[in-house]
Design a protein around this motif. Structure first.
Motif, PDB file in Angstrom:
ATOM      1  N   ALA A  63      34.759  43.806  43.944  1.00  0.00           N
ATOM      2  CA  ALA A  63      36.075  43.204  44.143  1.00  0.00           C
ATOM      3  C   ALA A  63      36.308  43.002  45.640  1.00  0.00           C
ATOM      4  N   TYR A  92      38.718  44.261  48.378  1.00  0.00           N
ATOM      5  CA  TYR A  92      39.583  45.431  48.555  1.00  0.00           C
ATOM      6  C   TYR A  92      40.568  45.154  49.682  1.00  0.00           C
ATOM      7  N   ARG A 128      42.630  46.222  44.765  1.00  0.00           N
ATOM      8  CA  ARG A 128      41.437  45.383  44.679  1.00  0.00           C
ATOM      9  C   ARG A 128      41.660  44.244  43.705  1.00  0.00           C
ATOM     10  N   GLN A 129      40.886  43.204  43.899  1.00  0.00           N
ATOM     11  CA  GLN A 129      40.925  42.063  42.990  1.00  0.00           C
ATOM     12  C   GLN A 129      39.504  41.647  42.670  1.00  0.00           C
ATOM     13  N   ALA A 130      39.125  41.850  41.430  1.00  0.00           N
ATOM     14  CA  ALA A 130      37.807  41.461  40.959  1.00  0.00           C
ATOM     15  C   ALA A 130      37.801  39.967  40.641  1.00  0.00           C
TER      16      ALA A 130
END
Length: 123
Positions: free
Chosen positions: A91, A93, A37-39
């Motif tokens: 985030a 995903y 994931r990337q927030a």
């Protein structure tokens, strides 16, 4: 090779979502699969991984006990059941595949990537 994620959305804190990743044109039973994931404003974070046979799963400490990874060889689909979601889980995903490994936090650590699905946890 195609990896297509789905199942993201907006959920209140404490809620649940189930993400799916449909794989095609890949020998699904031969690849290790991961969720990352990337927030907003942050780097990639590896969340969970599952071995090619589905017998062993791994989780980041931040999601252990709340998220469950699984895979269905018959449909070439990867899942992530997310319970007790919190705002910090917000985030994009991604699912990712590699023939030999998982656990890295870089796109270069994986052979194949999906396009991502947005998860937003907010009241």
């Amino acid at each position: 090779v195609q990896l297509v994620e789905s199942g993201g959305g907006l959920v209140e804190p404490g809620g649940s979502l189930r993400l799916s990743c449909a794989a095609s044109m890949i020998n699904f039973s031969s690849v290790f699969m991961s969720w990352l994931r990337q927030a907003p404003g942050k780097g990639l974070e590896w969340v969970s991984g599952i071995t090619s046979g589905g017998d062993t799963t791994y989780y980041a400490d931040s999601v252990k006990g709340r998220f469950t990874i699984s895979r269905d060889a018959a449909t070439s689909t990867l899942f992530l059941q997310m319970n007790n979601l919190q705002p910090e889980d917000t985030a994009i995903y991604y699912c990712a595949a590699d023939y030999t490994k998982f656990g890295g936090n870089s796109r270069n650590d994986y052979e194949y990537w999906g396009q991502g699905t947005q998860v937003t946890v907010s009241s």
